[in-house]
Design an enzyme around this catalytic site. Sequence first.
Site, PDB file in Angstrom:
ATOM      1  N   ARG A 279     -13.594  -9.726  15.480  1.00 33.47           N
ATOM      2  CA  ARG A 279     -13.477 -11.189  15.147  1.00 33.47           C
ATOM      3  C   ARG A 279     -15.194 -11.451  15.133  1.00 33.47           C
ATOM      4  O   ARG A 279     -16.031 -11.111  16.436  1.00 33.47           O
ATOM      5  CB  ARG A 279     -13.020 -11.914  16.301  1.00 33.47           C
ATOM      6  CG  ARG A 279     -13.362 -13.570  16.598  1.00 33.47           C
ATOM      7  CD  ARG A 279     -12.640 -14.241  17.635  1.00 33.47           C
ATOM      8  NE  ARG A 279     -12.919 -15.495  17.581  1.00 33.47           N
ATOM      9  CZ  ARG A 279     -13.688 -16.209  18.679  1.00 33.47           C
ATOM     10  NH1 ARG A 279     -13.480 -15.751  19.704  1.00 33.47           N
ATOM     11  NH2 ARG A 279     -14.073 -17.421  18.326  1.00 33.47           N
TER      12      ARG A 279
ATOM     13  N   HIS B 293     -19.244 -21.330  15.852  1.00 31.83           N
ATOM     14  CA  HIS B 293     -19.426 -20.637  17.179  1.00 31.83           C
ATOM     15  C   HIS B 293     -20.766 -20.996  17.707  1.00 31.83           C
ATOM     16  O   HIS B 293     -21.710 -20.298  17.907  1.00 31.83           O
ATOM     17  CB  HIS B 293     -19.309 -19.252  17.552  1.00 31.83           C
ATOM     18  CG  HIS B 293     -19.078 -18.619  18.725  1.00 31.83           C
ATOM     19  ND1 HIS B 293     -18.232 -17.835  19.007  1.00 31.83           N
ATOM     20  CD2 HIS B 293     -19.589 -18.947  19.979  1.00 31.83           C
ATOM     21  CE1 HIS B 293     -18.039 -17.411  20.176  1.00 31.83           C
ATOM     22  NE2 HIS B 293     -19.110 -18.062  20.730  1.00 31.83           N
TER      23      HIS B 293
ATOM     24  N   GLU C 195     -14.198 -22.985  21.181  1.00 29.94           N
ATOM     25  CA  GLU C 195     -14.516 -23.492  22.413  1.00 29.94           C
ATOM     26  C   GLU C 195     -15.331 -24.916  22.231  1.00 29.94           C
ATOM     27  O   GLU C 195     -16.228 -25.244  22.583  1.00 29.94           O
ATOM     28  CB  GLU C 195     -15.162 -22.706  23.344  1.00 29.94           C
ATOM     29  CG  GLU C 195     -14.543 -21.254  23.500  1.00 29.94           C
ATOM     30  CD  GLU C 195     -15.429 -20.553  24.791  1.00 29.94           C
ATOM     31  OE1 GLU C 195     -16.349 -21.024  24.954  1.00 29.94           O
ATOM     32  OE2 GLU C 195     -14.989 -19.686  24.999  1.00 29.94           O
TER      33      GLU C 195
ATOM     34  N   ASN D 291      -9.054 -18.442  24.705  1.00 33.94           N
ATOM     35  CA  ASN D 291     -10.444 -17.626  25.414  1.00 33.94           C
ATOM     36  C   ASN D 291     -10.273 -17.955  26.930  1.00 33.94           C
ATOM     37  O   ASN D 291     -10.313 -18.969  27.246  1.00 33.94           O
ATOM     38  CB  ASN D 291     -11.689 -18.439  25.022  1.00 33.94           C
ATOM     39  CG  ASN D 291     -11.930 -18.055  23.565  1.00 33.94           C
ATOM     40  OD1 ASN D 291     -10.900 -17.543  22.789  1.00 33.94           O
ATOM     41  ND2 ASN D 291     -13.187 -18.481  23.050  1.00 33.94           N
TER      42      ASN D 291
ATOM     43  N   TYR E 182     -11.233 -16.488  30.897  1.00 35.04           N
ATOM     44  CA  TYR E 182     -12.042 -15.696  32.020  1.00 35.04           C
ATOM     45  C   TYR E 182     -11.905 -15.751  33.165  1.00 35.04           C
ATOM     46  O   TYR E 182     -11.712 -14.893  34.064  1.00 35.04           O
ATOM     47  CB  TYR E 182     -13.651 -16.150  31.517  1.00 35.04           C
ATOM     48  CG  TYR E 182     -14.135 -15.822  30.356  1.00 35.04           C
ATOM     49  CD1 TYR E 182     -14.713 -14.566  29.908  1.00 35.04           C
ATOM     50  CD2 TYR E 182     -13.929 -16.445  29.186  1.00 35.04           C
ATOM     51  CE1 TYR E 182     -15.053 -14.044  28.880  1.00 35.04           C
ATOM     52  CE2 TYR E 182     -14.473 -16.361  27.921  1.00 35.04           C
ATOM     53  CZ  TYR E 182     -14.810 -14.988  27.574  1.00 35.04           C
ATOM     54  OH  TYR E 182     -15.423 -14.752  26.341  1.00 35.04           O
TER      55      TYR E 182
ATOM     56  N   GLU F 173     -10.618 -14.517  23.238  1.00 38.76           N
ATOM     57  CA  GLU F 173     -11.658 -13.864  24.238  1.00 38.76           C
ATOM     58  C   GLU F 173     -11.173 -13.522  25.624  1.00 38.76           C
ATOM     59  O   GLU F 173     -10.344 -14.155  25.814  1.00 38.76           O
ATOM     60  CB  GLU F 173     -12.710 -14.833  24.168  1.00 38.76           C
ATOM     61  CG  GLU F 173     -13.753 -14.749  22.923  1.00 38.76           C
ATOM     62  CD  GLU F 173     -14.848 -16.064  23.364  1.00 38.76           C
ATOM     63  OE1 GLU F 173     -15.524 -16.187  24.389  1.00 38.76           O
ATOM     64  OE2 GLU F 173     -15.348 -16.353  22.332  1.00 38.76           O
TER      65      GLU F 173
HETATM   66  O1  IFM Z   1     -20.266 -15.536  25.426  1.00 36.91           O
HETATM   67  C1  IFM Z   1     -19.457 -16.490  25.580  1.00 36.91           C
HETATM   68  C2  IFM Z   1     -18.985 -16.949  24.246  1.00 36.91           C
HETATM   69  O2  IFM Z   1     -19.819 -17.231  23.450  1.00 36.91           O
HETATM   70  C3  IFM Z   1     -17.804 -17.957  24.416  1.00 36.91           C
HETATM   71  N1  IFM Z   1     -16.899 -17.698  25.397  1.00 36.91           N
HETATM   72  C4  IFM Z   1     -17.489 -17.348  26.706  1.00 36.91           C
HETATM   73  C5  IFM Z   1     -18.198 -16.225  26.346  1.00 36.91           C
HETATM   74  C6  IFM Z   1     -18.781 -15.532  27.880  1.00 36.91           C
HETATM   75  O3  IFM Z   1     -19.490 -16.739  28.430  1.00 36.91           O
END
Ligand code: IFM
Length: 469
Positions: free
Chosen positions: A96, A140, A185, A312, A314, A371
């Site tokens: 990607r 992006h 995002e 995405n 985290y 992500e």
């Molecule tokens: O690096 C970023 C990415 O560009 C978008 N999502 C979160 C990642 C980590 O912060």
Amino acid sequence: MTATKRAAPPDRVARAAAGPDPGSFPADFVWGAATASYQIEGAVAEDGRTPSIWDAFAATPGRVRGGDTGAVACDHYHRYAEDVDLVAGLGLGAYRFSLAWPRICPDSDGRVNAAGLDFYDRLVDALLAQGVTPWATLYHWDLPQVLEERGGWPSRDTVDRFVELTAAAHDRLGDRVHHWITLNEPWCSAFLGYASGLHAPGRTDGDAAVAAAHHLLLAHGRAVEVLRADPQAQVGISVNLYPVVPLDDRPGNLDAARRIDGLQNRWFLDPLLLGSYPADVLEDLGLSASPAWLRDGDLAEISRPLDFLGINYYTRHTVRSGAYPGSAGVEFLDPRGPLAANGWGVEPDGLADILTRITRDYGDVPLVVTENGSAWDDAVDAAGAVEDAERTDYLASHLEACSRAIAAGVPLRGYFAWSLLDNFEWAEGYAVRFGLVHVDYATQKRTTKASGRWYARFVEDHRASILGP
Ligand code: IFM
């Protein structure tokens, strides 16, 4: 997303990661890694590219840690062939990447820059030559600066310019690229870019941010329409989501969780998947049911059917009712468990929760984790290796979460690790490393980390589980 550097807590103990049974993933599951144009490409003034909002933001003193910029980054523009070899070497079936808008429509005046598209042509051909499926993200975060000067995302005109970008990209690449992600995002583009000002273009205007969010979503919907003309196109969008956990059951804390969940998750999921904005969030924002930026027919365009929804993920967040200025009466609490090097909590259960919640609340739209990853203080050791056991552990526990979600009936179709390479981590510059592959920015030497090798083995084991002994 932004990060705060913190000291490593004592419970950051590396352990050997087992991970889930590779055979618990469907046979056609997509394994990949992700990057984004401004974070890796460099070459910001080559072949007709004009500045993006991130060039302008990074050039402003105090905006990016250490004064770092994306001017060189990983020099991927010149080293893409080596990077494609890395993807193939990891055995990944998909890669990607994102297209830099200011390379393709540098002046946003209707002219398409063939030289800018040539780069993506070369990249796509190199991927296909190695059997890697390209997944292209159209946006992006690198809006042409010229468009910001004309109003940026708070202006409805930017939607039309995005349609031009989409058509130009598809015209050139659509014969070989069949997986398209419209936006990455949009919450970050709108709220970090126009409300908190932590990201480019660095504006601090809440009303502009809400208008920006709507125009981003509308741009997505119009791009879906353009891409739908191609029967081969698989189209989705990547949203950054997280579970919002109230500190306890006190009404104020429950309401704080509702507000943040509304703005972070439902403000995007509801229009995309249900065709409406959440009434409670409209009320929180002091907006009527028909704000000025909302026109008849917009929501029907935004909610065009998707082939997949990109998630995405985290970390997750715990909140309570608070009174910090600018916090909308909500306080985010420090994560309690292990922390990654950028201060984000390691919360694999949050991934299983968000995946199952989407399926429960929004139906069975196919999901792809577009992500997921973590930042650690990686260094190349004397033996020339990067032993990032914490990242391996993070990967293993989050794949375990994916496996659990699949077992619970979630239609999860793929997983992209963030990121293939260490790269320019936005306002954190180069201080924060997310890569499966270490980049020495002085020499541009790439070193696959132990986590990259672990991921490659896992993907290989998945393949073996399908093929049998
Ligand atoms: O690096 C970023 C990415 O560009 C978008 N999502 C979160 C990642 C980590 O912060």
